[in-house]
Design an enzyme around this catalytic site. Structure first.
Site, PDB file in Angstrom:
ATOM      1  N   GLU A  35       0.828  -1.211   0.000  1.00 32.31           N
ATOM      2  CA  GLU A  35       0.000   0.000   0.000  1.00 32.31           C
ATOM      3  C   GLU A  35       0.858   1.256   0.000  1.00 32.31           C
ATOM      4  O   GLU A  35       1.857   1.336   0.715  1.00 32.31           O
ATOM      5  CB  GLU A  35      -0.887  -0.008   1.258  1.00 32.31           C
ATOM      6  CG  GLU A  35      -2.260   0.520   1.024  1.00 32.31           C
ATOM      7  CD  GLU A  35      -3.053  -0.326   0.034  1.00 32.31           C
ATOM      8  OE1 GLU A  35      -3.231   0.128  -1.114  1.00 32.31           O
ATOM      9  OE2 GLU A  35      -3.490  -1.429   0.396  1.00 32.31           O
ATOM     10  N   HIS A  36       0.443   2.236  -0.817  1.00 31.72           N
ATOM     11  CA  HIS A  36       1.182   3.490  -0.953  1.00 31.72           C
ATOM     12  C   HIS A  36       2.610   3.240  -1.426  1.00 31.72           C
ATOM     13  O   HIS A  36       3.545   3.904  -0.976  1.00 31.72           O
ATOM     14  CB  HIS A  36       1.192   4.275   0.379  1.00 31.72           C
ATOM     15  CG  HIS A  36      -0.092   5.029   0.614  1.00 31.72           C
ATOM     16  ND1 HIS A  36      -0.388   6.213  -0.038  1.00 31.72           N
ATOM     17  CD2 HIS A  36      -1.134   4.762   1.419  1.00 31.72           C
ATOM     18  CE1 HIS A  36      -1.578   6.640   0.377  1.00 31.72           C
ATOM     19  NE2 HIS A  36      -2.058   5.777   1.254  1.00 31.72           N
ATOM     20  N   ASP A 179      -4.861  -0.503 -10.365  1.00 32.65           N
ATOM     21  CA  ASP A 179      -6.275  -0.866 -10.468  1.00 32.65           C
ATOM     22  C   ASP A 179      -6.614  -1.368 -11.861  1.00 32.65           C
ATOM     23  O   ASP A 179      -7.309  -2.371 -12.032  1.00 32.65           O
ATOM     24  CB  ASP A 179      -7.170   0.346 -10.159  1.00 32.65           C
ATOM     25  CG  ASP A 179      -6.886   0.920  -8.792  1.00 32.65           C
ATOM     26  OD1 ASP A 179      -6.101   0.309  -8.036  1.00 32.65           O
ATOM     27  OD2 ASP A 179      -7.445   1.983  -8.477  1.00 32.65           O
TER      28      ASP A 179
HETATM   29 MG    MG Z   1     -11.207   4.778  -8.423  1.00 31.01          MG
END
Ligand code: MG
Ligand code: ADP
Length: 397
Positions: A35-36, A179
């Protein structure tokens, strides 16, 4: 047809008076660890979830001098018309949601694709704005559909990057590429180890069929200053500059520790999170590959602690959800997931214990905060796919 396909099919017929002839589906995602670190060129370990955006379409004869798309969203109950010509700017009153679609269309036109006039309906089971990347699933569903409609060849990775650019340039969100990569490249029963520097991908088999991934939404969003994300990125860039490296991916923990005086306490903690989180993500992929699930649980706990203390992007609600889940029998590990300051946690749980864990977490969360959390379970799902007429609209013809 699934319930969702039936809903899309019905909405399309109602809106456009004929059946759709093809459809694309693209899933949302959840990140198990890493994460990050995407914007620091690190490793992430996401998987696709069993929630997706479906875009069903049918070409239409061209009327007028330029091809036009009519796109309807069931979530917004709104239909938007877009001209399918390069450089077509969007009117300022264009609804925000259609910008993601327009951005992907622009990306295809820039590549020289010729898109025919078409009608489309978008329907999603990914919660919007819930940190599970409904936006990337919308972009990837749109791109998968357009590649078929325009008969335009594009590699999976180029498609992911095109979608990321659409979100940057048309929605104004400077997102990483995780994503979109997850939504395109994910495989059923696999996690995706993605190197955000090279975009190399390793499919990590998720062998334990007795485990579920539990996603719990805290239903809070502390947008104290919505500069939280930008501030963290800036902290990381500053630390990298002082260390003399292009990004923190290039730094070692020894270097980070040695530069504590120069970087300052906050910069030091930010850099320590990134460098250790990158190492944890690689270790997690190895641990899962070799079936060392206890180690995976410890890495998740350590990741959460690092995000809370060093990176300071957790919040009391996320800490509580992690604590409640981690104390339950049958839980392998739990941590916050996503950008932080609210949003979701992710928990690995034995399927047989999932219901009991959900009940305990839900009750504990209500007792301590007076709020309801939202939960769902999923297995690692497949990435985007195209559904031709045989698989889609013929069933109800
Ligand atoms: Mg989004
Ligand atoms: P997340 O990606 O975490 O769900 P974002 O704020 O990045 O949250 O993206 C949510 C936005 O994406 C929505 O506000 C909307 O503009 C767009 N979007 C996502 N799904 C749909 C949909 N089914 N129909 C129309 N727009 C959608």
């Amino acid at each position: 047809m699934t319930n969702q396909q039936q809903r899309v099919d019905a909405a399309f017929r109602e809106r456009f008076g004929r059946p759709p002839v093809l459809a694309a589906a693209a899933p949302g995602r959840v990140n198990l660890i890493g994460e990050h670190v995407d914007y620091c060129g690190g490793f992430v370990l996401p998987m696709a979830i069993e929630r997706e955006t479906v875009m069903a379409a049918a070409p239409r004869p061209m009327a007028g001098n330029a091809p036009v798309a009519r796109v309807h969203s069931t979530a917004f109950q709104e239909t938007v018309e877009m001209r399918l010509v390069p450089g077509g700017s969007l009117p300022s009153d264009t609804p925000g949601w259609s910008r993601y679609v327009a951005g992907v269309i622009a990306g295809f036109l820039d590549r020289g694709a010729t898109i025919p006039s078409f009608d489309a309906v978008i329907d999603s089971t990914v919660p919007l704005g819930g940190g599970l990347s409904s936006s990337a699933s919308l972009e990837v569903a749109t791109a998968t559909l357009l590649a078929a409609l325009a008969d335009h060849a594009i590699s999976p990775l180029d498609l992911a990057v095109l979608c990321q650019r659409a979100e940057h340039d048309f929605a104004g969100i400077p997102c990483g590429v995780m994503d979109q990569c997850a939504s395109v490249l994910a495989r059923h029963d696999h996690l995706l180890l993605l190197d955000c520097r090279s975009l190399d991908v390793v499919q990590v088999p998720f062998h334990r069929h007795d485990l579920l991934v539990l996603v719990t939404n805290s239903n809070v969003r502390h947008s104290l200053d919505d500069g939280g994300y930008a501030a963290r990125r800036a902290d990381c860039e500053r630390a990298a500059a002082i260390l003399g490296v292009a990004s923190l991916r290039e730094a070692t923990l020894v270097q980070v520790e040695a530069s504590r005086g120069e970087v300052g306490d906050k910069g030091f903690r930010r850099a320590r999170h990134v460098v250790t989180e990158i190492a944890r993500t690689q270790a997690a992929a190895t641990a899962i590959t070799h079936g060392r699930w206890d180690e995976m649980g410890e890495l998740m706990a350590e990741s959460h602690r690092s995000l809370r203390e060093d990176f300071e992007v957790s919040c009391p609600e996320l800490d509580l959800l992690v604590e409640l889940a981690a104390s339950e029998r049958g839980v392998i590990g739990a941590r916050m997931t996503g950008g932080g300051f609210g949003g979701c946690t992710v928990t690995l749980v034995e399927a047989a214990r999932a219901e009991a864990v959900i009940a305990a977490v839900t009750q504990g969360y209500r007792r301590e905060t007076g709020r309801d959390c939202t939960t769902f379970t999923t297995r690692p799902a497949a990435g985007a796919r195209l559904m031709k007429e045989t698989a889609f609209s013929t069933a109800s013809e």
